[in-house]
Every structure is written in C-alpha cells, then in structure tokens.
Design an enzyme around this catalytic site. Structure first.
Site, short mmCIF file in Angstrom:
data_model
loop_
_atom_site.label_atom_id
_atom_site.label_comp_id
_atom_site.label_asym_id
_atom_site.label_seq_id
_atom_site.Cartn_x
_atom_site.Cartn_y
_atom_site.Cartn_z
N GLU A 1 -9.42 -9.78 -8.22
CA GLU A 1 -8.65 -8.51 -8.17
C GLU A 1 -7.22 -8.80 -8.81
O GLU A 1 -6.78 -7.50 -9.41
CB GLU A 1 -8.13 -8.67 -6.38
CG GLU A 1 -9.24 -8.30 -5.47
CD GLU A 1 -8.88 -8.58 -4.12
OE1 GLU A 1 -9.82 -8.36 -3.17
OE2 GLU A 1 -7.81 -8.92 -3.66
N HIS B 1 -2.18 -5.18 1.17
CA HIS B 1 -3.38 -6.14 1.05
C HIS B 1 -3.10 -7.42 0.71
O HIS B 1 -2.03 -7.68 -0.02
CB HIS B 1 -4.16 -5.43 -0.27
CG HIS B 1 -5.45 -6.23 -0.55
ND1 HIS B 1 -6.52 -6.12 -0.10
CD2 HIS B 1 -5.43 -7.09 -1.53
CE1 HIS B 1 -7.44 -6.88 -0.67
NE2 HIS B 1 -6.67 -7.61 -1.70
N LYS C 1 0.89 -1.13 -0.04
CA LYS C 1 0.03 -0.14 0.05
C LYS C 1 0.82 0.94 0.16
O LYS C 1 2.06 1.22 0.15
CB LYS C 1 -1.00 -0.01 1.13
CG LYS C 1 -2.06 -1.38 1.10
CD LYS C 1 -2.95 -1.29 2.32
CE LYS C 1 -3.86 -2.28 2.25
NZ LYS C 1 -4.78 -2.18 3.36
N TYR D 1 -12.58 -1.62 -3.41
CA TYR D 1 -13.24 -2.02 -1.82
C TYR D 1 -14.72 -1.50 -2.02
O TYR D 1 -15.10 -1.24 -0.76
CB TYR D 1 -12.53 -0.73 -1.11
CG TYR D 1 -10.94 -1.28 -0.67
CD1 TYR D 1 -10.80 -2.28 0.00
CD2 TYR D 1 -10.10 -0.34 -1.30
CE1 TYR D 1 -9.47 -2.57 0.26
CE2 TYR D 1 -8.53 -0.89 -1.04
CZ TYR D 1 -8.45 -2.01 -0.02
OH TYR D 1 -7.01 -2.32 0.07
N ASN E 1 -2.13 0.07 7.06
CA ASN E 1 -1.54 -1.37 7.36
C ASN E 1 -0.74 -1.97 6.55
O ASN E 1 -0.68 -3.18 6.21
CB ASN E 1 -2.80 -2.28 7.95
CG ASN E 1 -3.88 -2.55 6.85
OD1 ASN E 1 -3.55 -1.98 5.65
ND2 ASN E 1 -4.80 -3.24 7.11
P1 IDP Z 1 -7.99 -6.75 5.47
O1 IDP Z 1 -7.26 -5.84 4.78
O2 IDP Z 1 -7.13 -7.24 6.59
O3 IDP Z 1 -8.72 -7.70 4.52
P2 IDP Z 1 -10.54 -5.47 5.71
O4 IDP Z 1 -11.63 -5.67 6.99
O5 IDP Z 1 -10.96 -5.92 4.44
O6 IDP Z 1 -9.27 -5.83 6.25
O7 IDP Z 1 -10.48 -3.90 5.52
C1 IDP Z 1 -10.02 -3.55 4.28
C2 IDP Z 1 -8.92 -2.12 4.59
O8 IDP Z 1 -9.79 -1.39 5.10
C3 IDP Z 1 -7.98 -2.75 5.73
O9 IDP Z 1 -6.79 -3.37 5.45
C4 IDP Z 1 -7.76 -1.25 6.22
O10 IDP Z 1 -6.40 -0.61 5.38
C5 IDP Z 1 -9.03 -0.67 6.25
N1 IDP Z 1 -9.71 -0.63 7.48
C6 IDP Z 1 -10.45 -1.79 7.84
N2 IDP Z 1 -10.84 -1.32 9.32
C7 IDP Z 1 -10.59 -0.16 9.33
C8 IDP Z 1 -10.93 0.48 10.41
O11 IDP Z 1 -11.59 0.23 11.42
N3 IDP Z 1 -10.46 1.93 10.55
C9 IDP Z 1 -9.48 2.30 9.39
N4 IDP Z 1 -9.41 1.52 8.11
C10 IDP Z 1 -9.71 0.33 8.30
MG MG Z 2 -10.37 -7.58 3.27
#
Ligand code: IDP
Ligand code: MG
Length: 139
Positions: A128, A117, A11, A51, A114
């Site tokens: 994707e 992805h 990312k 997304y 984070n």
């Molecule tokens: P993942 O990437 O571990 O699959 P997902 O729940 O699919 O997690 O969420 C997609 C992305 O959205 C996350 O990787 C993160 O960048 C962002 N995200 C998820 N939950 C939150 C939150 O509570 N606050 C801010 N960003 C979030």
């Molecule tokens: Mg996800």
C-alpha cells in the site's frame, strides 16, 4: 520484510471535516514517525485496485465511491510494531465498537465512513505504501 512501518489514509470524511490536524496530532503523540505524507485523490480505478480484496463484498461500490469523493491524506508511518500498534490506535472498523480514545471512536461517523485506513499486515503495508509513494517521497 520490515516490521516497523505501516500505511495510513485519512479518508475523505476526515479531510472534509477539518480533522487532519487533530488526527496527525494523535499519530505523533502515539510515537509514530512520519516517513511520507501527501494530500491525493484516488481515481475510481485506484480505489478498485486498492480495495480489490473486498470486490465481492456488498459494500464495495459504496466504499469505492466514498474513497474517491475527495482527497485523502496518504502517509507511511514508522514505529516498532507499527502495523499492530496503529490498528490499536485507530480502533475497530465500526466506530460503535471502537475503544474509547481511538481515532475511529473520536472521528468516525459510521462503519462506512470510518475516518482512517490502517494496513492489516507488514506485507500489505509495503504494498500500500508503494501504491501511493515513490522512493523519492519517502524520508
Ligand atoms: P478495516 O478498514 O478496519 O481494515 P475492512 O474490513 O478491511 O476494515 O474494510 C475496509 C473498509 O471498507 C472499512 O474501513 C470501511 O470503510 C468499509 N467497510 C467495511 N465493512 C463495511 C460495511 O459493512 N459497510 C460499509 N462499509 C464497510
Ligand atoms: Mg482492512
């Protein structure tokens, strides 16, 4: 549906911090073969579509801004059991909960930013990967 491929993005925060090399080293060391890889920047429309499953979530706008603020490294990775093994390698969504040695534990700043992805199913890995790469870009 093949089960030996997943899709990843390093990312924008990973690119900004100069962590591409270190993260690709972890991916190689874990036994993934790189099928496709490029630096690319998503438009707002791209990120909204990528997304779309999260469009009703409170963090959707923040997520789209984050994912479009600079380039990402998009890649398709191959390994037996690719989707699950890559999710294990990257760790929990929130780096505070991620296991020691995982990519998110090492390189992610927060739940929002984070680092990486990883696709959550074989079906989404195919969708994707095709979103970012044409057949001629896959090896
Ligand atoms: P993942 O990437 O571990 O699959 P997902 O729940 O699919 O997690 O969420 C997609 C992305 O959205 C996350 O990787 C993160 O960048 C962002 N995200 C998820 N939950 C939150 C939150 O509570 N606050 C801010 N960003 C979030
Ligand atoms: Mg996800």
């Amino acid at each position: 549906m093949r089960t030996d491929r997943t899709f990843t993005m390093l990312k924008p925060d990973s690119v900004e911090k100069g962590n591409i090399g270190a993260i690709v080293d972890k991916i190689n060391a874990a036994g993934f073969r790189i099928v496709a890889m490029k630096l690319t920047q998503m438009t707002t429309q791209d990120a909204q579509e990528f997304y779309a499953v999260h469009s009703e979530r409170p963090f959707y706008g923040e997520l789209v801004s984050y994912m479009t603020r600079g380039p990402v490294v998009a890649a398709i990775l191959e390994k037996e059991n690719a989707v699950a093994d890559f999710r294990t390698l990257i760790g929990a969504t929130n780096p505070a909960d991620a296991a020691e040695g995982t990519i998110r534990k090492l390189y992610a700043a927060s739940m929002g930013e984070n680092a990486v992805h990883g696709s959550d199913s074989d079906e989404n890995a195919a969708i994707e990967g095709a979103f970012h790469f044409s057949g001629r870009e896959m090896f």
